[in-house]
Design an enzyme around this catalytic site. Sequence first.
Site, PDB file in Angstrom:
ATOM      1  N   ASP A 171       2.687  -8.098  10.080  1.00  0.00           N
ATOM      2  CA  ASP A 171       4.084  -8.523   9.839  1.00  0.00           C
ATOM      3  C   ASP A 171       5.111  -7.577  10.470  1.00  0.00           C
ATOM      4  O   ASP A 171       6.276  -7.953  10.620  1.00  0.00           O
ATOM      5  CB  ASP A 171       4.356  -8.599   8.329  1.00  0.00           C
ATOM      6  CG  ASP A 171       3.396  -9.528   7.616  1.00  0.00           C
ATOM      7  OD1 ASP A 171       2.862 -10.432   8.276  1.00  0.00           O
ATOM      8  OD2 ASP A 171       3.170  -9.328   6.409  1.00  0.00           O
TER       9      ASP A 171
ATOM     10  N   HIS B 239       5.204 -12.936   6.363  1.00  0.00           N
ATOM     11  CA  HIS B 239       5.696 -12.727   5.006  1.00  0.00           C
ATOM     12  C   HIS B 239       7.190 -12.995   4.958  1.00  0.00           C
ATOM     13  O   HIS B 239       7.601 -14.089   5.325  1.00  0.00           O
ATOM     14  CB  HIS B 239       5.300 -11.319   4.529  1.00  0.00           C
ATOM     15  CG  HIS B 239       5.367 -11.178   3.049  1.00  0.00           C
ATOM     16  ND1 HIS B 239       5.868 -10.064   2.432  1.00  0.00           N
ATOM     17  CD2 HIS B 239       5.036 -12.031   2.050  1.00  0.00           C
ATOM     18  CE1 HIS B 239       5.818 -10.223   1.124  1.00  0.00           C
ATOM     19  NE2 HIS B 239       5.318 -11.410   0.867  1.00  0.00           N
TER      20      HIS B 239
ATOM     21  N   THR C   1       0.836  -1.211   0.000  1.00  0.00           N
ATOM     22  CA  THR C   1       0.000   0.000   0.000  1.00  0.00           C
ATOM     23  C   THR C   1       0.869   1.259   0.000  1.00  0.00           C
ATOM     24  O   THR C   1       0.528   2.257  -0.642  1.00  0.00           O
ATOM     25  CB  THR C   1      -0.932  -0.010   1.229  1.00  0.00           C
ATOM     26  OG1 THR C   1      -1.686  -1.214   1.189  1.00  0.00           O
ATOM     27  CG2 THR C   1      -1.862   1.186   1.255  1.00  0.00           C
TER      28      THR C   1
ATOM     29  N   ARG D  23       6.540 -34.944  22.089  1.00  0.00           N
ATOM     30  CA  ARG D  23       6.647 -34.707  20.645  1.00  0.00           C
ATOM     31  C   ARG D  23       7.361 -33.400  20.349  1.00  0.00           C
ATOM     32  O   ARG D  23       7.456 -32.522  21.209  1.00  0.00           O
ATOM     33  CB  ARG D  23       5.248 -34.574  20.036  1.00  0.00           C
ATOM     34  CG  ARG D  23       4.548 -35.850  19.793  1.00  0.00           C
ATOM     35  CD  ARG D  23       3.120 -35.550  19.318  1.00  0.00           C
ATOM     36  NE  ARG D  23       2.432 -36.783  18.961  1.00  0.00           N
ATOM     37  CZ  ARG D  23       1.120 -36.921  18.929  1.00  0.00           C
ATOM     38  NH1 ARG D  23       0.338 -35.901  19.247  1.00  0.00           N
ATOM     39  NH2 ARG D  23       0.572 -38.061  18.581  1.00  0.00           N
TER      40      ARG D  23
HETATM   41  O1  F6P Z   1       0.779  -9.344   5.226  1.00  0.00           O
HETATM   42  C1  F6P Z   1      -0.034 -10.010   6.108  1.00  0.00           C
HETATM   43  C2  F6P Z   1      -0.085 -11.483   5.767  1.00  0.00           C
HETATM   44  O2  F6P Z   1      -0.941 -12.111   6.695  1.00  0.00           O
HETATM   45  C3  F6P Z   1       1.263 -12.188   5.718  1.00  0.00           C
HETATM   46  O3  F6P Z   1       1.759 -12.510   6.984  1.00  0.00           O
HETATM   47  C4  F6P Z   1       0.925 -13.383   4.862  1.00  0.00           C
HETATM   48  O4  F6P Z   1       2.074 -13.826   4.186  1.00  0.00           O
HETATM   49  C5  F6P Z   1      -0.078 -12.831   3.899  1.00  0.00           C
HETATM   50  O5  F6P Z   1      -0.616 -11.665   4.483  1.00  0.00           O
HETATM   51  C6  F6P Z   1      -1.226 -13.763   3.564  1.00  0.00           C
HETATM   52  O6  F6P Z   1      -1.989 -13.150   2.587  1.00  0.00           O
HETATM   53  P1  F6P Z   1      -3.463 -13.549   2.170  1.00  0.00           P
HETATM   54  O7  F6P Z   1      -4.385 -13.167   3.274  1.00  0.00           O
HETATM   55  O8  F6P Z   1      -3.708 -12.782   0.935  1.00  0.00           O
HETATM   56  O9  F6P Z   1      -3.448 -15.032   1.985  1.00  0.00           O
END
Ligand code: F6P
Length: 373
Positions: free
Chosen positions: A135, A179, A113, A170
């Site tokens: 993130d 991300h 964004t 375990r």
């Molecule tokens: O950026 C936020 C996030 O939740 C990341 O941690 C993850 O990789 C991604 O978005 C998942 O994206 P989506 O909701 O489009 O599957």
Amino acid sequence: MTKQIGILTAGGDSPGLNAAIRGVGKAAEGYYGMEIIGFRDGFRGLAENRTVRLGGDSLSGILTLGGTILGTSRDKPHKMIVGGKTHDMTDAIIENYHSNHLDALVCLGGGGTQKNSLRLAQQGLNIITLPKTIDNDVAMTDVTFGFDTAMNIATDAIDRLHSTAHSHHRIIVVEIMGHRTGWLTLGSGVAGGADVILIPEIAYDVDSVAEAIRNRVRKGKGFSIVAVAEGAMSRVHAAALQEAIDMRDKAVDKTEKQKAKDELAAIKALESEHTIHLAHELEELTGLEARVSILGHLQRGGTPSAADRVLATLLGSACADYIAQDIYGVMVACRAGETKAVPLEQVAGQRKTIPLDHPWVKAARRVGTNLGD
Ligand code: F6P
């Protein structure tokens, strides 16, 4: 003249978005007498001129709500799928900005964004952004809203996984979002006392992880919690990826380029399965049973934490202050507890990764956590 401001939420949702909308809206309307409209579903709603009047009662009762009352999408202004084809919707966006008589547009979002907002600012629109993402990887701000809530959810999950891992002797490998950065995994891993924390910033050696787990067994601890970031990579994987990237960059003809592209695609395909693969490897190397728990979108849902509500209100209300002063082309960042207007050029395209000497990294090492290296 009453200022008209638009607001949208873009990218993945995160807890605290509604608190931020409320923060911007209440300060803008109640304190400065501005008028606010919302655009539905991120940049797509702006391109399609789908608006909703915000203000008065519509800004009440949303502070504690998860998600975003405006809806969101990952659509980019310059590359939007419309009727099955990709279109540059920048002109439509500029037209809608003017037809709604906007003096400013507030974009709430993460790294993508910020980039899209800069593009619109470069087209002459008065843009101001807020940093949102679980993130915590947006550059030039100490923290993003959504992060604290997600960290609490992941910590709670690790706490719960501890008792079942303990009962069954375990290994539990828990995959955490984030991300390409490890903030969420490192934060919740430290808070939840994970025995191993694997983050994208440190390529891991699976033998080192297995040895750490065997070491625990020797000390009478028959279970282990491995917190792994979705973007973490083994050293072998990281080397293969680098090799494929080098191959692509050095390719001299179409055939070589295609070969490198195929190689990259094959390596990337393995990424989605890496946590399951890691669990199998650890079972083989330690002789213990392993289970995988992928937290996924649970981490993005539900009520924002108190810290996220405070942060979103701080940044949102400061955003109204900046608009009142006609300060645009900036992201409202949080720096050492204060707000700061940072030029979008310094934010867009940058990713805030964890420095290897970060205090959280040092603290994890000091308490004996294995970081895979
Ligand atoms: O950026 C936020 C996030 O939740 C990341 O941690 C993850 O990789 C991604 O978005 C998942 O994206 P989506 O909701 O489009 O599957």
